[in-house]
Scaffold this active site. Structure first.
Site, PDB file in Angstrom:
ATOM      1  N   CYS A  39     103.660  47.642  32.439  1.00 38.18           N
ATOM      2  CA  CYS A  39     105.056  48.377  32.560  1.00 38.18           C
ATOM      3  C   CYS A  39     105.670  48.010  34.042  1.00 38.18           C
ATOM      4  O   CYS A  39     104.925  47.922  34.995  1.00 38.18           O
ATOM      5  CB  CYS A  39     104.571  49.905  32.686  1.00 38.18           C
ATOM      6  N   ARG A  42     105.618  40.907  34.176  1.00 40.78           N
ATOM      7  CA  ARG A  42     104.616  41.515  34.078  1.00 40.78           C
ATOM      8  C   ARG A  42     103.864  41.733  32.804  1.00 40.78           C
ATOM      9  O   ARG A  42     102.783  42.063  32.647  1.00 40.78           O
ATOM     10  CB  ARG A  42     104.793  42.893  34.805  1.00 40.78           C
ATOM     11  N   TRP A  72     104.632  48.167  28.527  1.00 42.34           N
ATOM     12  CA  TRP A  72     103.371  47.390  27.785  1.00 42.34           C
ATOM     13  C   TRP A  72     102.474  48.734  27.265  1.00 42.34           C
ATOM     14  O   TRP A  72     102.105  49.348  27.929  1.00 42.34           O
ATOM     15  CB  TRP A  72     102.483  46.853  29.052  1.00 42.34           C
ATOM     16  N   ASN A 120     104.456  54.186  34.619  1.00 45.83           N
ATOM     17  CA  ASN A 120     103.498  53.183  34.612  1.00 45.83           C
ATOM     18  C   ASN A 120     102.237  53.699  34.703  1.00 45.83           C
ATOM     19  O   ASN A 120     102.011  54.398  35.572  1.00 45.83           O
ATOM     20  CB  ASN A 120     103.836  52.116  35.785  1.00 45.83           C
ATOM     21  N   GLY A 121     101.520  53.407  33.977  1.00 43.30           N
ATOM     22  CA  GLY A 121      99.947  53.833  34.036  1.00 43.30           C
ATOM     23  C   GLY A 121      99.752  54.796  33.028  1.00 43.30           C
ATOM     24  O   GLY A 121      99.838  54.605  31.711  1.00 43.30           O
ATOM     25  N   GLU A 133      87.839  28.911  32.883  1.00 47.91           N
ATOM     26  CA  GLU A 133      89.441  28.957  32.903  1.00 47.91           C
ATOM     27  C   GLU A 133      89.890  28.284  31.849  1.00 47.91           C
ATOM     28  O   GLU A 133      91.235  28.542  31.190  1.00 47.91           O
ATOM     29  CB  GLU A 133      89.719  28.175  34.271  1.00 47.91           C
ATOM     30  N   LYS A 152      92.579  29.971  29.317  1.00 50.72           N
ATOM     31  CA  LYS A 152      94.114  29.585  29.059  1.00 50.72           C
ATOM     32  C   LYS A 152      94.626  29.372  27.814  1.00 50.72           C
ATOM     33  O   LYS A 152      95.333  29.464  27.299  1.00 50.72           O
ATOM     34  CB  LYS A 152      94.324  28.252  30.201  1.00 50.72           C
ATOM     35  N   GLU A 162      94.724  32.589  25.837  1.00 48.43           N
ATOM     36  CA  GLU A 162      95.713  33.448  25.868  1.00 48.43           C
ATOM     37  C   GLU A 162      97.102  32.756  25.639  1.00 48.43           C
ATOM     38  O   GLU A 162      97.943  33.580  25.269  1.00 48.43           O
ATOM     39  CB  GLU A 162      95.718  33.903  27.445  1.00 48.43           C
ATOM     40  N   HIS A 220      70.773  26.941  23.787  1.00 43.37           N
ATOM     41  CA  HIS A 220      70.102  28.281  23.644  1.00 43.37           C
ATOM     42  C   HIS A 220      70.805  28.958  22.458  1.00 43.37           C
ATOM     43  O   HIS A 220      70.650  30.503  22.825  1.00 43.37           O
ATOM     44  CB  HIS A 220      69.975  29.069  25.017  1.00 43.37           C
ATOM     45  N   LYS A 257     101.091  40.802  33.113  1.00 44.24           N
ATOM     46  CA  LYS A 257     100.882  39.962  34.461  1.00 44.24           C
ATOM     47  C   LYS A 257     100.169  40.925  35.528  1.00 44.24           C
ATOM     48  O   LYS A 257      99.118  40.283  36.131  1.00 44.24           O
ATOM     49  CB  LYS A 257     102.176  39.484  35.041  1.00 44.24           C
TER      50      LYS A 257
HETATM   51  C1  F6R Z   1      94.943  34.490  33.311  1.00 51.77           C
HETATM   52  C2  F6R Z   1      95.436  35.446  33.938  1.00 51.77           C
HETATM   53  C3  F6R Z   1      94.738  36.743  34.366  1.00 51.77           C
HETATM   54  C4  F6R Z   1      94.413  36.972  35.743  1.00 51.77           C
HETATM   55  C5  F6R Z   1      93.929  38.784  35.775  1.00 51.77           C
HETATM   56  C6  F6R Z   1      93.964  39.132  37.323  1.00 51.77           C
HETATM   57  O1  F6R Z   1      95.648  33.479  33.009  1.00 51.77           O
HETATM   58  O2  F6R Z   1      96.526  35.444  34.567  1.00 51.77           O
HETATM   59  O3  F6R Z   1      93.128  36.698  33.918  1.00 51.77           O
HETATM   60  O4  F6R Z   1      93.839  36.217  36.328  1.00 51.77           O
HETATM   61  O5  F6R Z   1      94.711  39.525  35.082  1.00 51.77           O
HETATM   62  O6  F6R Z   1      95.090  39.245  37.731  1.00 51.77           O
HETATM   63  P1  F6R Z   1      95.334  39.244  39.292  1.00 51.77           P
HETATM   64  O7  F6R Z   1      94.964  37.962  39.779  1.00 51.77           O
HETATM   65  O8  F6R Z   1      96.671  39.819  39.481  1.00 51.77           O
HETATM   66  O9  F6R Z   1      94.320  40.459  39.740  1.00 51.77           O
END
Ligand code: F6R
Length: 607
Positions: A2, A27, A74, A98-99, A479, A483, A486, A502, A602
């Site tokens: 949010c 975000r 969000w 927010n929260g 990673e 990626k 998501e 395993h 984000k």
């Molecule tokens: C993946 C991604 C998330 C962030 C995670 C941590 O592409 O962006 O997994 O890495 O939410 O966010 P930060 O780095 O802002 O603590």
């Protein structure tokens, strides 16, 4: 997650609020809304989905008024519908939030018993109804808000406006951040300085627990005990301009192309180019006296931390643990008296990572955070920070911030190795040389992207994808899988290559692409054996390796992505780039919203 913005000025507030919301889009959100005061009355426009829908609603029915609050939501409590979109309110007060208000159910029952009539299922409406009741009982807005804040439990930031008070916004920060902007005959409030950047460079940050009373000309700050406090006004370096897509179609594409510059900037800052000596800041703790390092982070930042653990152990010879922040503190891990807590976060606001930081501090750890936002909550609460200087990252999926985190961690590991005498100066110089080769090689990968685009066509057809890696490249496999999941919504998993037999090997058949992150180096032969096992079961083997590695796997590889030769130490940083590029191109083929994938945020400011 949010986003909140508030404006009091002399001109029309709604266009400024809408513009601020656009700057908070990164975000992640699924509905949005704005409230202003029109002739003293609260008026709202809200819309499900993207901001374009809210902009449409505003153009059909504009909102006048020189004071306004806005929100990108969000969804946490209640579906992402217009009804649940913020601002929430009554005729007397409107609130953006927010929260999470953890005691909302109990408050709701109490307020309903006292005759307050709710119109939504959201936790936020309890705030509005609580303030409303205090107002009905004769309290003035400031007293009503402060009385309400004392009743709320959870981690939240709020902004409130009041009917009949065109010069008053009240904000509060309890676990989710708020920044206050000082303008000319105008005051602003936002979830972060990014939202306020085009409006003013003069920013003050609330400390946790603070609340603030804004008029058009002033901000009065109070702490959790309602005592007046002063909060310093700082000049932010963020500019309103630093947020465009340039000539790229998506922020993710633009940010992928920033890898070479960002990695180069970090190296330039942390390595003296002529002497090749490391340049680390003076820390308020001695690196050589640290007995153990505890790393915590979320998502991609955690994978950077896992790679960092590998380097710290194998190069600096220091004991290091790494755990996802959402799990870390609940184990109540005992921590060494001379331990260092190491947090990694792009935003510096991730609720779980912030909570891990606080746990570490409560256990007497010195805390060092690797952050991309030096004005974030984590920055303010850490003993020291190392900046990733990647610039604003707008694409929800982290790209350049990830390689910047890796680069900082690599240099930090060398710095700790130096402090502990674990590596000689000559060895360190050789390893810094390897790092300094990354930017040019990263640029080569970005320019020669045709093989990755071609591979994307194959992966876009897959239902499931397996990523394999070993050692410092296992986190790069993680990673890659994250990626892909998501951004393209294709199911993907990553395994340490040796784990394949395993269990996961049972998944392998002709339809299953198995992507191996396999640079030449000490672990290559082991990974190659694991790939033979997968190939023997019919898996489509896809190899990311250098020319020598690719040649060795030629017979079993269905496709190969050749990466420039690189020292194994620096390989994870370089290999992260094609892995992220693959996810981007698959997402484009799948037609997903690559910059704002569904359900994602984000800045994850709830636990
Ligand atoms: C993946 C991604 C998330 C962030 C995670 C941590 O592409 O962006 O997994 O890495 O939410 O966010 P930060 O780095 O802002 O603590």
């Amino acid at each position: 997650m949010c986003g909140i913005i508030g404006v009091i000025g002399t001109g029309q507030a709604a266009p400024l609020v809408l513009d601020g919301l656009r700057r908070l889009e990164y975000r992640g959100y699924d509905s949005a809304g704005i409230a202003t005061l029109v002739n003293g009355h609260i008026e709202r426009r809200r819309a499900e989905g993207k901001l374009v829908n809210l902009a449409d609603a505003l153009s059909q029915k504009p909102l006048a008024g020189t004071i306004g609050i806005g929100h990108t939501r969000w969804a946490t409590h209640g579906a992402p519908t217009e009804v649940n979109a913020h601002p929430h309110g009554t005729a007397r007060v409107a609130v953006v939030h927010n929260g999470i208000i953890e005691n909302h159910a109990e408050l709701r029952a109490e307020l309903e018993a006292k005759g307050q009539v709710f119109t939504t299922e959201t936790d936020t409406e309890t705030v509005a109804q609580l303030v409303d009741l205090f107002l009905q009982n004769g309290l003035e807005p400031i007293a009503a808000a402060s009385a309400a804040f004392a009743r709320l439990e959870g981690a939240y930031a709020l902004a409130l406006i009041f009917a009949g008070h065109p010069e008053l916004i009240i904000g509060v920060q309890r676990g989710a951040p708020l920044a206050i902007g000082f303008g000319e005959e105008a005051m602003y409030l936002g979830s972060d300085a990014m939202a306020l950047a085009p409006l003013t460079r003069r920013i003050a940050y609330l400390e946790d627990g603070d609340w603030v009373v804004l008029s058009r000309q002033s901000a009065a700050f109070f702490n959790r005990d309602d005592q007046p406090v002063k909060r310093e006004i700082k000049l932010t370096n963020l500019t309103g301009a630093a947020i465009g897509k340039g000539n790229f179609r998506h922020f993710m594409e633009k940010e992928l192309h920033e890898h070479p510059v960002v990695i180069g900037d970090v190296l330039h800052k942390m390595i003296d180019q002529s002497s090749k000596m490391l340049v680390l800041p003076e820390f308020p703790f001695a690196l050589e006296s640290i007995s153990r390092i505890t790393i915590s982070a979320c998502g991609s930042a955690f994978y950077a931390g896992l790679t960092g653990r590998f380097w710290l152990e194998s190069l600096a010879g220091i004991a290091a643990d790494a755990d996802v922040a959402s799990e870390f503190r609940y184990r109540a891990p005992p921590l060494d008296a001379n331990g260092l807590g190491l947090l990694v976060s792009q935003s510096g606001e991730t609720a779980d990572t912030l909570a891990a930081l606080r746990y570490m501090k409560s256990r007497s750890q010195k805390v060092l955070s690797i952050l991309n936002v030096p004005e974030s909550s984590m920055a303010r609460e850490s003993d020291a920070i190392l900046e990733t200087i990647a610039g604003p990252e707008i694409g929800v999926a982290s790209t350049k911030a990830f390689t910047a985190q890796l680069t900082v961690l690599a240099v930090l590991a060398l710095g700790i190795a130096r402090a502990r005498g674990a590596l000689t100066d000559t060895q360190i110089a050789a390893l810094t040389d390897a790092l300094l080769e990354i930017p040019a090689k990263a640029a080569q990968i970005l320019i020669n992207d045709a093989p990755i685009r071609a591979l994307a066509a194959r992966i876009a057809e897959a239902r499931d994808v397996l990523y394999l890696g070993r050692g410092a490249c296992f986190p790069i496999a993680l990673e890659g899988a994250l990626k892909l999941k998501e951004t393209s919504y294709i199911h993907a998993e990553a395994y340490a290559a040796g784990e394949l037999k395993h269990g996961p090997i049972a998944l392998i058949d002709k339809a299953m692409p198995v992507i191996a992150i396999a640079p030449s180096g000490p672990l290559f032969e082991k990974t190659a054996s694991n790939l033979q096992e997968a190939a023997a079961r019919g898996g489509q083997i896809i190899v990311f390796s250098d020319a020598a590695g690719a040649a060795k796997l030629e017979k079993i590889a269905a496709e190969t992505i050749i990466i420039p030769d690189i020292d194994p130490f620096a390989a994870p940083i370089l290999y992260a780039i094609p892995v992220q590029m693959l996810a981007y191109h698959v997402a484009i083929l799948k037609g997903t919203d690559v910059d704002q994938p569904r359900n994602l945020a984000k800045s994850v400011t709830v636990e």
